[in-house]
Design an enzyme around this catalytic site. Structure first.
Site: not given
Length: 875
Positions: A24, A94, A103, A105, A338, A457, A767, A834, A854
């Site tokens: 912010k 804020r 929502g 904070m 934002r 919210h 794996s 896995c 992988y």
């Protein structure tokens, strides 16, 4: 204390300082730099928050002095002073963490006000209603956020006042009514806190700053961080900004808008506003707002200016923007911008459109999407036939798409308990949601609120979670018992079924069947780019041909784990596996295994067919035996009859197989060491199935990968491997066919990771079974850890569930060590993962970093892993 700077004026920052100023603060500074109409102020950095906790939850004298210096600068800039009888300064306070936490904070508006200031405001503006409205709002917010007196007490007083005056809207209350409410609020505060409401603006400000810092560690913020992989040591910044007032009268207003539709991704301004209101009214859903297009009728000049700013911001940030604005007496002010939260479908459409519009390239498009959002895209919609037959009982706003059906509950606590403890599907029905409800919202299938708009919210949080939500259904009438509601002329009680369509806003008073989602063209296009960029393959964990086919549709490039024991839970098979387990002799066991062989072979054929020549890793039997043993007397009697033995002998045998810790008991490779005939049967089924499918499909190359589980010692693996190779080579020779196969192991015992160089002399692939590896490294059971992990999160010992997100510090070190040791011995060793961590984006990034070939995960997480793997490669 060093000379470190802890406070920055908005004019001193920019968007690149997000880690220090929070999202912010950085964006407000950037808008200031772009010359946009931003109410000025200053940001207290995230490092000040961290320092606050280091200093035992106190603000040090040095930081206090720095804040006061910036207050003086702001006062001089505005020509106003805190508490001044002539020109009083009012500010908002804020929070703003570096990651958007909508929502989560707490915000305080109108800070600096007291009764003296109210009189000055009345004198200067001639608007007593506005002045008293601003004061009563401040008392309510300060009491709730800073002193933790619940909002509900004040809401009851407001409702009582409206009833007394015979009005339904807050805006219908007069200045006198609001003055009276302010006095009632202060009395309520004194009653709850035991002291007078603070009147000194400096005391108010430091109370609010501390409250923002404290809110970083409130339970809902901790829970949100855990769900979104946000580290607890980031801290939050605090933004102190001079007030502009949307509640000055009918030429003032406030709103929230998006540069594109956050639900569908369609280009064009989308949002809501309220005249004569403050920002909390829009977001909290206390009044139902008007669509942004109607602002053109209210004030065309302001609307045109706003549209121009929106276009400039989107072009600047190259992403869909979520903006808050206020109009004070006909003048527009931008409060924040934002990158907007959006649904999964919208995320893909926006990214694809931004590429076509020349704003971003395909790499940026792939990086712009949160892989976790894909979950929502792949989840079911309503069955069209059942939907056609169902009657709509009410229609609200389509706040977050998808279909949800479940039993009605009325509190977040009940939603959590019903799902976690009873396994029920629930719909959370509320007047409106608040940040305290986040855990229940997470557990609910869907959320229905009577109040609130598309940016309330409930709507924002549900969209972020991928949860179906219908908001603003004003026709709902809640029962006095708070356990029922009336809608469409019918009463619905706790536990009754309802269904929500988050794409249309329709609500149905029945349970409606759901069907799998259909994926659109934008998804395929971006996933195509992801596949070009990633270097890691993505496989699936699949135990049935149906699972394997589903995973192939989602882009799986093979199977990383087939759990053969999962094939035996069906009723026609469990008797055979039980017979095998309780057999006393090799002959009995072989007779049982002969029944299992054709079942296994048929399953493997189906899986090879579904995988169309992609590699398939089959794990040998690894059942915790207790999961299969009969406990019901009728089942025991039936099994005894099948085996031709006495019931008492079988009962004694079952008792003898009892283990105190079955997860670390007689399972995995230990079964094959004890009973080699099990490994022989499974190998025969795996290889015979591969030969059959290879013959049917000569265009494919079927290469089975046989995986030996729970190895902790190289000699264990060598012994079981000798059984596998002798059986496989014989079957292949008998078939007169050429077929390659590989033998490898799961690394799931810490000792295997520590001795991976020796194990790699026998294993052609590793794996990593990170579910068991996590269990054995931490020394706690994944089935029982849930009983105490909440206490660990609460006391900040752990930030995440190590079974959901890979522990990269401990378990990750074992994975990295084993990968490096394995490559030293066998440079071409294939490395994969896995455990379910294979579908967690942060874990996938770790796997990429340590050089795995992988990842493998459940079918519905395959697209998540594909996108996460691409992002890991691009980063």
């Amino acid at each position: 204390m060093t000379d470190k700077k802890y406070v920055y004026d908005f004019s001193e920052g920019d968007a690149s300082m997000k880690n220090l100023l929070g999202g912010k603060g950085a964006n407000v500074a950037e808008m200031t730099k772009l010359g946009m109409p931003v109410p000025q102020g200053f940001t207290i950095t995230t490092e000040a928050c961290t320092q606050y906790y280091t200093d035992g939850e106190t603000i040090s004298e040095a930081i206090r002095a720095e804040i006061m210096a910036h207050v003086a600068t702001l006062e001089a800039q505005q020509g106003k002073k805190f508490g001044d009888a002539e020109n009083p300064l009012l500010v908002s306070v804020r929070s703003g963490a570096r990651a958007s936490m909508p929502g989560m904070m707490d915000t305080i508006l109108n800070l600096g006000i007291n009764e003296t200031v109210v009189e000055t405001l009345i004198k200067k503006s001639g608007n007593a209603r506005w002045a008293w409205d601003s004061y009563r709002r401040f008392i309510q917010m300060y009491s709730d956020v800073v002193m933790e007196v619940g909002k509900a007490y004040f809401e009851k007083l407001i409702d009582a006042m409206k009833e007394k005056r015979g009005v339904t809207q807050d805006v219908e209350l007069t200045a006198e009514d609001l003055h009276e409410l302010a006095e009632q609020f202060k009395a309520e505060y004194k009653n709850k806190i035991g002291q007078e409401f603070p009147t000194d603006p400096i005391e108010q400000m430091f109370g609010a700053i501390k409250a923002v810092f404290r809110s970083w560690n409130n339970p809902r913020a901790i829970y949100y961080r855990r769900m979104n992989d946000i580290p607890g040591d980031w801290g939050t910044a605090v933004n102190v900004q001079s007030m502009v007032f949307g509640n000055l009268g009918d030429t003032s207003g406030t709103g929230v808008a998006f540069s594109r539709n956050p639900a569908t991704g369609e280009k064009g301004l989308f949002g809501e506003f309220l005249m004569n209101a403050q920002g909390e009214d829009v977001v909290a859903g206390v009044r139902t707002p008007m669509p942004i297009s109607q602002l053109q009728d209210q004030n065309a000049a302001v609307y045109d200016q706003f549209v121009s700013i929106v276009e400039k911001l989107e072009a600047h940030y190259k992403d869909m923007q979520d903006m808050e604005f206020t109009i004070e007496d006909g003048k527009l002010y931008m409060l924040q911008t934002r990158n907007g939260k959006r649904t999964a479908a919208a995320a893909f459409k926006i990214a694809s459109d931004l590429v076509d519009e020349g704003m971003i390239d395909s790499k940026q498009a792939v990086l712009s999407i949160d892989p976790k959002q894909i979950d929502a895209l792949l989840h079911p919609q309503f069955d069209p036939a059942e939907l056609k037959a169902a009657t709509v009982i009410g229609k609200g706003l389509p706040a977050s798409p998808g279909a949800a059906t479940g039993k009605v509950v009325f509190t977040a606590e009940d939603a959590t308990a019903w799902v976690r403890d009873k396994g029920e599907a629930v719909i959370l029905v509320r007047l409106e949601t608040s940040p305290e409800d986040i855990e229940g919202m997470h557990y609910a299938q869907g959320i229905l609120t009577a109040r609130g708009g598309m940016t309330s919210h409930a709507a924002v949080v549900a969209r972020g979670m991928g949860t179906c939500c219908v908001s603003g259904l004003g026709d709902i009438r809640f029962g006095a018992d708070e356990k029922s509601f009336t809608l469409g002329g019918k009463e619905y009680k706790e536990g009754d079924w309802i269904s929500l369509d988050g794409s249309t806003g329709n609500v149905y008073g029945v349970q409606i069947k759901t069907v799998p989602a259909e994926i659109g063209g934008d998804f395929g296009r971006i996933m195509g780019w992801a596949d070009e960029f990633r270097t890691m393959k993505v496989r699936t964990n699949a135990d049935t041909p149906a699972d394997a086919r589903q995973a192939r549709e989602f882009g799986a490039e093979g199977i990383g784990l087939t759990r053969t024991e999962h094939m035996f839970f069906e009723t026609d098979r469990i008797a055979a596996i039980r017979e095998m387990i309780v057999s006393d002799t090799v002959e009995q066991r072989k007779a049982a295994l002969a029944k299992l062989l054709p079942m296994q072979r048929g399953d493997f054929e189906g899986i090879y067919e579904a995988m169309e020549g992609f590699p398939v890793t089959v794990r040998l039997l690894d059942p915790p035996l207790h999961e299969f043993l009969p406990t019901d007397p009728d089942d025991i009697a039936a099994l005894a009859a099948d085996m031709g033995i006495k019931v008492e002998d079988l009962t004694a045998k079952i008792a003898s197989l009892h283990e105190f810790n079955p997860m670390m008991g007689h399972r995995g490779c230990r079964l094959d060491v004890t009973y080699p005939e099990i490994g022989e049967m499974q190998t025969r089924a795996i290889i015979e199935a591969a030969i059959a499918v290879q013959k049917r499909h000569p265009e494919w190359t079927v290469v089975p990968e046989i995986m030996v589980p729970l190895v902790g010692e190289v000699k264990e693996l060598a012994y079981v491997k000798s059984i596998i190779t002798a059986t496989a080579d014989q079957v292949i020779a008998d078939a007169g066919i050429k077929l390659d196969y590989k033998v490898g192991t799961m690394i799931e015992i810490p000792r295997a990771a520590l001795t991976a160089d020796a194990i790699a002399t026998e294993a052609e692939f590793f794996s990593f079974g990170t579910n068991d590896l996590t269990q054995m490294t931490f020394g706690f059971s994944r089935d029982d850890a849930g009983n105490f992990l909440d206490a660990y999160y609460e006391k900040k010992i752990y930030e995440n569930d190590p079974f959901a997100k890979l522990d990269q510090v401990g378990v990750g070190k074992l994975v990295q060590m084993a990968a490096e040791l394995g490559k030293q011995t066998r440079p071409d060793i294939k490395l994969g993962i896995c455990g379910e961590h294979g579908g967690d984006p942060s874990s996938v990034e770790f796997c990429h970093r340590v050089g795995l070939n992988y990842v493998s995960c459940s079918p519905f997480r395959v697209p998540i892993a594909r996108l996460a793997a691409a992002q890991a490669a691009l980063r």
